[in-house]
Scaffold this active site. Structure first.
Site, PDB file in Angstrom:
ATOM      1  N   SER A 117       0.837  -1.202   0.000  1.00  0.00           N
ATOM      2  CA  SER A 117       0.000   0.000   0.000  1.00  0.00           C
ATOM      3  C   SER A 117       0.865   1.242   0.000  1.00  0.00           C
ATOM      4  CB  SER A 117      -0.853  -0.028   1.272  1.00  0.00           C
ATOM      5  OG  SER A 117      -1.422   1.231   1.505  1.00  0.00           O
ATOM      6  N   TYR A 141      -1.532   0.066  10.421  1.00  0.00           N
ATOM      7  CA  TYR A 141      -1.816  -0.598   9.141  1.00  0.00           C
ATOM      8  C   TYR A 141      -0.623  -0.448   8.187  1.00  0.00           C
ATOM      9  CZ  TYR A 141      -3.494  -1.189   4.392  1.00  0.00           C
ATOM     10  OH  TYR A 141      -3.597  -1.566   3.074  1.00  0.00           O
ATOM     11  N   LYS A 145       2.279  -3.352   6.595  1.00  0.00           N
ATOM     12  CA  LYS A 145       2.639  -3.560   5.183  1.00  0.00           C
ATOM     13  C   LYS A 145       4.157  -3.441   4.993  1.00  0.00           C
ATOM     14  CE  LYS A 145      -1.424  -4.339   3.535  1.00  0.00           C
ATOM     15  NZ  LYS A 145      -1.762  -5.576   2.843  1.00  0.00           N
ATOM     16  N   PHE A 208     -14.557  14.836   4.699  1.00  0.00           N
ATOM     17  CA  PHE A 208     -13.684  14.946   5.870  1.00  0.00           C
ATOM     18  C   PHE A 208     -12.688  16.097   5.707  1.00  0.00           C
ATOM     19  CE2 PHE A 208     -14.319  10.088   6.313  1.00  0.00           C
ATOM     20  CZ  PHE A 208     -15.474  10.270   7.060  1.00  0.00           C
ATOM     21  N   ASP A 285      -5.125  11.515   7.537  1.00  0.00           N
ATOM     22  CA  ASP A 285      -5.284  11.694   6.090  1.00  0.00           C
ATOM     23  C   ASP A 285      -4.276  12.711   5.549  1.00  0.00           C
ATOM     24  OD1 ASP A 285      -7.290  10.027   5.136  1.00  0.00           O
ATOM     25  OD2 ASP A 285      -8.901  11.424   5.653  1.00  0.00           O
TER      26      ASP A 285
HETATM   27  N1  UDP Z   1     -13.400  10.560   2.514  1.00  0.00           N
HETATM   28  C1  UDP Z   1     -14.405  11.487   2.794  1.00  0.00           C
HETATM   29  N2  UDP Z   1     -15.604  11.000   3.228  1.00  0.00           N
HETATM   30  C2  UDP Z   1     -15.856   9.671   3.377  1.00  0.00           C
HETATM   31  C3  UDP Z   1     -14.834   8.746   3.076  1.00  0.00           C
HETATM   32  C4  UDP Z   1     -13.603   9.237   2.630  1.00  0.00           C
HETATM   33  O1  UDP Z   1     -14.220  12.700   2.672  1.00  0.00           O
HETATM   34  O2  UDP Z   1     -16.964   9.305   3.788  1.00  0.00           O
HETATM   35  C5  UDP Z   1     -12.104  11.066   2.013  1.00  0.00           C
HETATM   36  C6  UDP Z   1     -10.920  10.636   2.862  1.00  0.00           C
HETATM   37  O3  UDP Z   1     -10.688  11.585   3.880  1.00  0.00           O
HETATM   38  C7  UDP Z   1      -9.804  10.612   1.815  1.00  0.00           C
HETATM   39  C8  UDP Z   1     -10.507  10.254   0.504  1.00  0.00           C
HETATM   40  O4  UDP Z   1     -11.895  10.516   0.743  1.00  0.00           O
HETATM   41  O5  UDP Z   1      -9.247  11.896   1.660  1.00  0.00           O
HETATM   42  C9  UDP Z   1     -10.357   8.795   0.146  1.00  0.00           C
HETATM   43  O6  UDP Z   1     -10.655   8.012   1.292  1.00  0.00           O
HETATM   44  P1  UDP Z   1     -10.802   6.457   1.255  1.00  0.00           P
HETATM   45  O7  UDP Z   1     -11.206   6.008   2.632  1.00  0.00           O
HETATM   46  O8  UDP Z   1     -11.684   6.051   0.123  1.00  0.00           O
HETATM   47  O9  UDP Z   1      -9.354   5.917   0.889  1.00  0.00           O
HETATM   48  P2  UDP Z   1      -7.923   6.209   1.589  1.00  0.00           P
HETATM   49  O10 UDP Z   1      -7.325   7.357   0.833  1.00  0.00           O
HETATM   50  O11 UDP Z   1      -8.143   6.477   3.040  1.00  0.00           O
HETATM   51  O12 UDP Z   1      -7.192   4.919   1.331  1.00  0.00           O
END
Ligand code: UDP
Length: 329
Positions: A117, A141, A145, A208, A285
């Site tokens: 990842s 996590y 990896k 978010f 994030d």
């Molecule tokens: N995200 C969001 N709302 C949600 C789920 C995800 O704003 O309900 C945002 C999250 O903060 C990230 C992006 O979407 O910036 C992708 O998130 P996801 O969980 O799909 O994948 P990640 O990047 O965490 O592997």
């Protein structure tokens, strides 16, 4: 026909992999404990229900089938959960993987493809992210990896077990035939949640945070179609089967989309309003994660076939519309 053992083959990426391999003259053999996977997602090849920590079961599979390579998708993948329950993540993602690798060494099975990842990099210091970017994961996590990648380097050196680690950016989309798709419980990923909102299964999408240093203030991610991921695994497999050296490869499209852009594309494709509101940032994030995949293109000859977000969302939408309750529909 070569037999490929797919551990975690009832999950999102593993199930697409099994289908893809079966169209390319390989026999996928699926091992999955169905903790996260779905029996209904296993449509290609023989299926064994069980854990990779069950060495008796592994011995039996390796004795019954000549296995050319193992592809490993059987991991827990929730960053937030890994912070709260690191033991669960180290047990499943590291200790159980080690048990699998030990049986492989014992049975003299020399090729391994590992689902890694972009979480191994942590907070990026440079975009796009190349494979030699510093590796400082910021979650348990991501650390699981990275530890497995290090174990694989040591196993190559000591036991000659060759491996390729594929560092995914944001896997998304669904089988273009509409037969397979994404069904996590709980669902935390952006695209399926936006599409579930389009289906009226939740009232709105939470964004978010919109105060990141990005053009529209929301986080930017590099979404890669599930079938492009599967194709990269096949190319990695063929590299190992022709005795070329292993290593680590990023897999992404080298293009980022913000959360707001993803929601806009989903509105266009679904024709639904999709209410969304900005909430607090989710911890851990990074603002921007975009891959350089030049190494995979150069060494593996990989080229994404579905790089545009529209196609990614279209295939995902077909799956969610036709399977509103996932594999339980
Ligand atoms: N995200 C969001 N709302 C949600 C789920 C995800 O704003 O309900 C945002 C999250 O903060 C990230 C992006 O979407 O910036 C992708 O998130 P996801 O969980 O799909 O994948 P990640 O990047 O965490 O592997």
């Amino acid at each position: 026909m070569k037999n490929i053992l797919i551990v975690g083959g009832a999950g999102y990426i593993g199930s697409h992999m099994a289908k893809y391999l079966s169209t390319k003259d390989y026999m996928p053999i699926v091992l999955d404990n169905l903790v996260c996977g779905h029996r209904g997602a296993v449509k290609y090849g023989p299926f064994f229900e069980g854990s990779i920590s069950d060495s008796n079961l592994l011995q039996k599979i390796f004795s019954d089938y000549p296995i050319s390579a193992v592809m490993h998708f059987a991991a827990f993948c929730y960053v937030g959960e890994s912070v709260k329950e690191p033991a669960k993540y180290y047990r499943n993602n590291v200790a159980d993987t080690l048990a699998l690798l030990e049986v492989m060494v014992e049975k003299n099975i020399g090729n391994f493809i590992f689902s890694s990842s972009c979480a191994v990099y942590g907070e990026p210091v440079e975009i796009p992210i190349t494979e030699d970017h510093p590796k400082r994961p910021i979650s348990p996590y991501g650390r699981t990896k990275l530890v497995v990648e290090q174990i694989l380097d040591d196993f190559r050196e000591a036991y000659g077990l060759e491996s390729i680690c594929l560092r995914y950016f944001n896997a998304a989309g669904a089988d273009p035939d509409g037969e397979l798709g994404e069904d996590h419980n709980p669902e935390t990923h952006l695209i399926p949640l936006v599409l579930k909102t389009a289906l009226g299964q939740q009232p709105r999408v939470d964004i978010f945070g919109d105060d990141y240093p990005t053009p529209d203030g929301t986080c930017v991610r590099d979404y890669i179609h599930i079938e492009d991921l599967a194709r990269a695994h096949l190319l990695a497999l063929e590299r190992l089967l022709t005795c070329l050296p292993g290593g680590a490869y990023n897999l992404g499209n080298a293009e980022g989309y913000s959360v707001k852009q993803v929601i806009e594309v989903c509105r266009r494709i679904t024709g639904k309003e999709i209410p969304a509101s900005v909430v607090e940032r989710r911890s851990g994030d990074p603002a921007v994660l975009v891959s350089s995949s030049e190494k995979a293109m150069r060494d593996l000859g990989w080229k994404p076939q579905f790089p545009d977000l529209e196609t990614i969302v279209e295939t995902a939408w077909t799956w969610h519309k036709n399977n509103p309750n996932g594999y339980d529909t």
